[in-house]
Structure formats: C-alpha cells, structure tokens
Write a protein that holds these residues in place. Structure first.
Motif, short mmCIF file in Angstrom:
data_model
loop_
_atom_site.label_atom_id
_atom_site.label_comp_id
_atom_site.label_asym_id
_atom_site.label_seq_id
_atom_site.Cartn_x
_atom_site.Cartn_y
_atom_site.Cartn_z
N MET A 8 0.97 -1.27 -0.10
CA MET A 8 0.10 0.17 0.05
C MET A 8 0.99 1.39 0.10
SD MET A 8 -2.88 -1.23 2.58
CE MET A 8 -4.01 0.25 2.69
N ALA A 9 1.99 1.17 0.79
CA ALA A 9 2.69 2.27 0.95
C ALA A 9 3.58 2.74 -0.48
CB ALA A 9 3.69 2.10 2.01
N GLU A 10 3.94 1.30 -1.13
CA GLU A 10 4.60 1.51 -2.31
C GLU A 10 3.82 2.10 -3.39
OE1 GLU A 10 6.74 -1.28 -5.53
OE2 GLU A 10 6.45 -2.05 -3.58
N ARG A 11 2.59 1.79 -3.37
CA ARG A 11 1.58 2.25 -4.34
C ARG A 11 1.27 3.81 -4.28
NH1 ARG A 11 -0.39 5.05 -7.13
NH2 ARG A 11 -2.47 4.61 -8.60
N GLY A 135 -5.67 22.31 5.43
CA GLY A 135 -4.80 23.12 4.95
C GLY A 135 -4.42 22.45 3.52
N ALA A 136 -4.74 21.39 3.03
CA ALA A 136 -4.10 20.64 1.93
C ALA A 136 -5.19 20.74 0.71
CB ALA A 136 -3.74 19.29 2.30
N GLU A 137 -4.67 20.64 -0.50
CA GLU A 137 -5.64 20.41 -1.49
C GLU A 137 -5.55 19.08 -2.17
OE1 GLU A 137 -7.96 22.79 -3.05
OE2 GLU A 137 -7.53 24.12 -1.50
N ASN A 138 -4.23 18.32 -1.80
CA ASN A 138 -4.05 17.27 -2.53
C ASN A 138 -3.94 16.07 -1.33
OD1 ASN A 138 -3.38 15.41 -4.21
ND2 ASN A 138 -1.30 16.28 -4.74
N ILE A 139 -4.96 15.43 -1.10
CA ILE A 139 -4.93 14.30 -0.20
C ILE A 139 -5.20 13.07 -0.42
CG2 ILE A 139 -6.12 13.56 2.12
CD1 ILE A 139 -7.01 16.57 2.52
N ILE A 140 -4.21 12.06 0.05
CA ILE A 140 -4.55 10.57 -0.17
C ILE A 140 -4.80 9.90 0.90
CG2 ILE A 140 -3.72 8.36 -1.25
CD1 ILE A 140 -1.73 9.77 -3.17
N VAL A 141 -5.90 9.11 1.09
CA VAL A 141 -6.33 8.41 2.19
C VAL A 141 -5.99 6.96 1.86
CG1 VAL A 141 -8.12 7.30 3.61
CG2 VAL A 141 -8.20 9.67 3.11
N THR A 142 -5.28 6.40 2.98
CA THR A 142 -4.80 4.91 2.65
C THR A 142 -5.47 4.18 3.93
OG1 THR A 142 -3.17 3.45 2.34
CG2 THR A 142 -2.38 5.38 3.80
N MET A 143 -6.02 3.07 3.81
CA MET A 143 -6.81 2.48 4.69
C MET A 143 -7.26 1.08 4.25
SD MET A 143 -10.57 4.46 4.09
CE MET A 143 -11.45 3.66 5.24
N MET A 144 -7.63 0.31 5.31
CA MET A 144 -8.39 -1.28 4.87
C MET A 144 -9.72 -0.76 4.29
SD MET A 144 -6.05 -3.26 5.95
CE MET A 144 -4.72 -2.21 5.59
N VAL A 171 -8.56 7.45 -2.55
CA VAL A 171 -8.43 6.43 -1.67
C VAL A 171 -7.52 5.16 -2.06
CG1 VAL A 171 -9.79 5.10 0.17
CG2 VAL A 171 -10.67 7.21 -0.75
N LEU A 172 -6.57 4.88 -1.31
CA LEU A 172 -5.93 3.49 -1.75
C LEU A 172 -6.24 2.62 -0.56
CD1 LEU A 172 -3.19 1.69 -1.26
CD2 LEU A 172 -3.83 2.04 -3.38
N LEU A 175 -7.46 -3.45 -1.22
CA LEU A 175 -8.09 -3.85 -2.11
C LEU A 175 -8.13 -3.11 -3.63
CD1 LEU A 175 -11.48 -5.28 -0.76
CD2 LEU A 175 -9.23 -6.57 -1.05
N ALA A 176 -7.95 -1.80 -3.58
CA ALA A 176 -8.23 -0.95 -4.64
C ALA A 176 -7.82 0.53 -4.52
CB ALA A 176 -9.73 -0.89 -5.05
N TYR A 177 -7.40 1.00 -5.75
CA TYR A 177 -7.43 2.51 -5.81
C TYR A 177 -8.51 3.06 -6.39
CZ TYR A 177 -5.48 7.04 -7.35
OH TYR A 177 -4.83 8.38 -7.59
N ILE A 178 -8.79 3.89 -5.51
CA ILE A 178 -10.22 4.59 -5.98
C ILE A 178 -10.32 6.07 -5.98
CG2 ILE A 178 -12.57 4.84 -5.02
CD1 ILE A 178 -12.36 2.11 -4.20
N GLU A 179 -11.09 6.76 -6.88
CA GLU A 179 -11.03 8.42 -7.06
C GLU A 179 -12.57 8.54 -6.52
OE1 GLU A 179 -9.63 9.72 -10.57
OE2 GLU A 179 -7.72 9.15 -10.27
N ILE A 180 -12.76 9.73 -5.91
CA ILE A 180 -14.06 10.29 -5.66
C ILE A 180 -14.37 11.42 -6.26
CG2 ILE A 180 -15.65 11.00 -3.59
CD1 ILE A 180 -13.45 9.76 -1.58
#
Length: 218
Positions: A8-11, A135-144, A171-172, A175-180
C-alpha cells in the motif's frame, strides 16, 4: 490477494512528484518514506517539526530523539530542518504542503473523512488531521477497505464524527485504488488477484466500475 501494508505504501509513493513537500500521517502513511522513487527529490514533513525525513533507520542509525508524529524513530536526509510544532502547523495551515497522506476509519462518497474518534473508546486527542485536511488541496487516504468483521469503510455517509468535509478525492485501500467525484467512488485499479466482485461486495457507497479495471503492478 489484498495488498500488504508495505505494498500500500509503495503504491501511494507512485503519486509523489519531484519537488513535493509531503506530510505523512500516522500508521501506513509513515511507510511511504521507504518507497520514494530513486532519483526523486521530495521533502517529507512531520507535524511535530521535522522537514526532510528519510527512511526508517537501521539498528545502527537509531536516534531516540529523532522521531515522527507517531513517535517512531526516523532518519533525516541532507538538507533537513528541525523546528517547533507551531512553525510546522503554520506550514500546514498556510497551504505549503503539496501532498498529504492520511489514514482513516471511514470515507464516504462526498469526500468526507472520519479518522479521529470512535465513540465509546478512549481518545488521546484529535492530532493534526483536522489541520491537514483543511490546509491541503491534495490528499490521499490509505486504509483497509473493510473492518475485521467485514463491514465496509467506504460508505454513502460516514457514521463516525468527521475530521473533514468534502476534502478527499483519492483513496488507496488493501483492495483498490479509488477516486471520489460526483457523489460516487470510481474504481481505477484493483490489487493483484482481487476481483471486481469482491470490491463491489465490500464497498457500501455508490461505486462506479469501468468496463476494464487494471491490476496494480509490483
């Protein structure tokens, strides 16, 4: 198979760009420091006051005074700077972080995130996540993708107290990489060996699936 924490971290690290200032949250996000692509110049920021984190230390490199926001020992790269948490949060609140990587308990189709409290459980504090999502415009959430009981964490509406509203676009999960976007989760990639059917079954919120969903490569 579901992704490991390291995968997950590598992706997530593939989303880094040359010259980025990046804040890594507690948990899986801290592992991203180990997967910065070779030759890429990024500066990793920790809310406790370190800009220029390197990878986790080997046994011979451990310095008990050099820690990240999760109190894990870290290294500092050449050019690193150490300052107070007040200055660190001024950097965060001022919009000077190019990418933030956070963990979460829940995310919903409106881009809301719940990451700081589960009712009935002891909470030490909300940490800096509320400042980071504001404060951030660019956020990635990584979770189960789902809880140990199989309950989806990708919802139509978050059930837990919110950390931020309408701020999550990517969101990563394991199981998947997903955009909202447009009130839905959009499936972009799936973990190796994970079927679209499994992702659908474990996604409670509205999920849009294209005709072809590529597998992540490792």
């Amino acid at each position: 198979m579901a992704l490991t924490r390291e995968q997950m971290a590598e992706r997530v690290a593939r989303e880094l760009r040359d010259g980025f200032y990046v804040n890594l949250g507690i948990g899986i996000p801290t592992l991203v420091a180990n997967y910065v692509p070779k030759g890429m110049e990024v500066m990793l920021q920790s809310e406790n006051g370190l800009l220029g984190m390197g990878p986790f230390p080997t046994d011979s490199e451990v310095d008990a005074d050099m820690i990240n926001a999760g109190k894990q020992t870290v290294t500092a790269r050449v050019g690193a700077s150490i300052f107070s948490s007040v200055e660190s949060f001024a950097m965060i609140r001022g919009g000077h972080v190019d990418l933030t990587v956070l963990g979460a308990f829940e995310v919903d189709v409106q881009g809301n995130i719940a990451s700081w409290m589960v009712p009935g459980k002891l909470v030490k504090g909300m940490g800096g996540a509320m400042d980071l999502v504001a404060g951030a415009e660019n956020i990635i959430v990584t979770m189960m993708h789902a809880s140990k009981d199989g309950e989806s964490k990708l919802l139509d509406r978050c059930s837990l107290p919110l950390t931020g509203s309408g701020c999550i676009k990517r969101v990563l999960t394991d199981l998947a990489y997903i955009e909202i976007a447009d009130g839905a989760f959009h499936l972009k990639e799936r973990a190796p060996g994970v079927s679209v059917e499994e992702i659908k079954a474990k996604t409670a919120g509205r999920l849009i699936v294209p005709a072809s969903v590529p597998e992540m490569k490792f």
